[in-house]
Design a protein around this motif. Sequence first.
Motif, PDB file in Angstrom:
ATOM      1  N   GLY A  48      28.962 -95.517  23.716  1.00 15.02           N
ATOM      2  CA  GLY A  48      27.825 -96.475  24.406  1.00 15.02           C
ATOM      3  C   GLY A  48      27.176 -97.346  25.594  1.00 15.02           C
ATOM      4  O   GLY A  48      26.016 -97.249  25.423  1.00 15.02           O
ATOM      5  N   VAL A  49      27.843 -98.120  24.653  1.00 14.86           N
ATOM      6  CA  VAL A  49      27.046 -99.940  25.914  1.00 14.86           C
ATOM      7  C   VAL A  49      28.223 -99.226  27.280  1.00 14.86           C
ATOM      8  O   VAL A  49      29.016 -98.822  27.708  1.00 14.86           O
ATOM      9  N   TRP A  50      26.856 -99.123  28.257  1.00 11.89           N
ATOM     10  CA  TRP A  50      27.015 -99.823  29.597  1.00 11.89           C
ATOM     11  C   TRP A  50      26.964-100.299  30.173  1.00 11.89           C
ATOM     12  O   TRP A  50      25.356-100.782  29.662  1.00 11.89           O
ATOM     13  N   ALA A  51      27.275-100.905  31.765  1.00 18.38           N
ATOM     14  CA  ALA A  51      26.696-101.967  32.345  1.00 18.38           C
ATOM     15  C   ALA A  51      27.000-101.858  33.236  1.00 18.38           C
ATOM     16  O   ALA A  51      27.524-100.902  33.669  1.00 18.38           O
ATOM     17  N   GLU A  52      25.649-102.686  34.588  1.00 23.80           N
ATOM     18  CA  GLU A  52      25.880-102.338  36.179  1.00 23.80           C
ATOM     19  C   GLU A  52      26.240-103.837  36.229  1.00 23.80           C
ATOM     20  O   GLU A  52      26.167-104.802  35.418  1.00 23.80           O
ATOM     21  N   GLU A  72      22.476 -99.326  25.888  1.00 27.52           N
ATOM     22  CA  GLU A  72      23.466 -98.704  24.867  1.00 27.52           C
ATOM     23  C   GLU A  72      22.523 -97.370  24.898  1.00 27.52           C
ATOM     24  O   GLU A  72      21.601 -97.265  25.526  1.00 27.52           O
ATOM     25  N   VAL A  73      23.572 -96.464  25.058  1.00 28.71           N
ATOM     26  CA  VAL A  73      22.761 -94.679  25.608  1.00 28.71           C
ATOM     27  C   VAL A  73      23.781 -94.015  23.652  1.00 28.71           C
ATOM     28  O   VAL A  73      24.776 -94.269  23.469  1.00 28.71           O
ATOM     29  N   PRO A  74      22.447 -93.602  23.491  1.00 31.35           N
ATOM     30  CA  PRO A  74      23.096 -92.833  22.394  1.00 31.35           C
ATOM     31  C   PRO A  74      23.489 -91.606  22.102  1.00 31.35           C
ATOM     32  O   PRO A  74      23.834 -91.105  23.653  1.00 31.35           O
ATOM     33  N   ALA A  75      24.474 -91.659  21.109  1.00 28.01           N
ATOM     34  CA  ALA A  75      25.612 -90.312  21.301  1.00 28.01           C
ATOM     35  C   ALA A  75      24.847 -88.722  21.142  1.00 28.01           C
ATOM     36  O   ALA A  75      23.412 -88.783  21.065  1.00 28.01           O
ATOM     37  N   ALA A 142      33.508 -89.057  35.166  1.00 28.78           N
ATOM     38  CA  ALA A 142      32.480 -88.822  35.693  1.00 28.78           C
ATOM     39  C   ALA A 142      31.133 -89.957  34.760  1.00 28.78           C
ATOM     40  O   ALA A 142      29.636 -89.416  34.610  1.00 28.78           O
ATOM     41  N   HIS A 143      31.774 -90.610  34.763  1.00 26.68           N
ATOM     42  CA  HIS A 143      31.035 -91.779  34.522  1.00 26.68           C
ATOM     43  C   HIS A 143      29.817 -91.653  33.448  1.00 26.68           C
ATOM     44  O   HIS A 143      28.929 -91.831  32.773  1.00 26.68           O
ATOM     45  N   ARG A 144      31.081 -91.353  32.265  1.00 29.36           N
ATOM     46  CA  ARG A 144      30.228 -91.078  30.681  1.00 29.36           C
ATOM     47  C   ARG A 144      30.220 -92.455  29.924  1.00 29.36           C
ATOM     48  O   ARG A 144      31.127 -93.626  30.427  1.00 29.36           O
ATOM     49  N   ALA A 145      29.054 -92.546  29.555  1.00 27.60           N
ATOM     50  CA  ALA A 145      29.526 -93.615  28.517  1.00 27.60           C
ATOM     51  C   ALA A 145      29.682 -93.251  26.944  1.00 27.60           C
ATOM     52  O   ALA A 145      30.345 -94.559  26.318  1.00 27.60           O
ATOM     53  N   TRP A 146      29.748 -92.598  26.659  1.00 24.23           N
ATOM     54  CA  TRP A 146      30.986 -91.624  25.463  1.00 24.23           C
ATOM     55  C   TRP A 146      32.093 -90.794  25.888  1.00 24.23           C
ATOM     56  O   TRP A 146      32.301 -90.079  26.412  1.00 24.23           O
TER      57      TRP A 146
END
Length: 243
Positions: A48-52, A72-75, A142-146
Amino acid sequence: MALHFVTDAVSDAAVGDDLVLSGTEAHHAATVRRVRAGEAVTIGDGRGVWAEGTCTEVAPRRVVVAVTVRREVPASRPRVVLVQALAKGDRDELAVQASTELGVDEIVPWQAERSVSRWDAAKAIKGRARWTTIVREAAKQAHRAWIPAVAPLATTREVASAFAAAHLVVLDPDGSERVSELRFTDDEDVVLVVGPEGGISDGELRTFSDAGAVVARLGDTVLRTSTAGPAALAVLSASLERW
């Protein structure tokens, strides 16, 4: 589109930090994907953690990224789980790869009665590890956060027991309902069960039905085991308003 990489180090990173990719991920970034200093990338931890950020240093064993964005991207809720029967050749692996790209949240390898492929104890360990690798790479693509979890190999009764409280949907060409007409209004897991090349046996269908499963079809054609799960996921992604 920026390239995407996965590392646990991003979990504790903050905006302004220098995040270091090392090991195989650095090698993949520098040697395989050939990122360059000044190039924008995205980084996640698979949970869920996403950084650029922007690459400031690139070497085969060390890539440094200056973090400019962190969130942070929620599930997703409800979760969508794929119970994929073992299949001959690489058909089950194709299903795993495509389903990950399409947004599945968990994958359960299933030893169905009619599965040509059979996993003994040793193969179950290796097979799960193989599927986990496929899932990780597909999630990065697919650039998935989870990153979806890959569960241990399960039997029919184990699947029915584990998901008795979920929305259990068994895909079958003779199903009385259409997947496109199914609607789910709560946060309970939606579990798709996909059989092997020879289909799901009558005994297995009874076991799933006794657990409250809905037997549903995708359309008027019969899909391969490698395409049924991904096709159903696409339909559900629309009805669940993920897409």
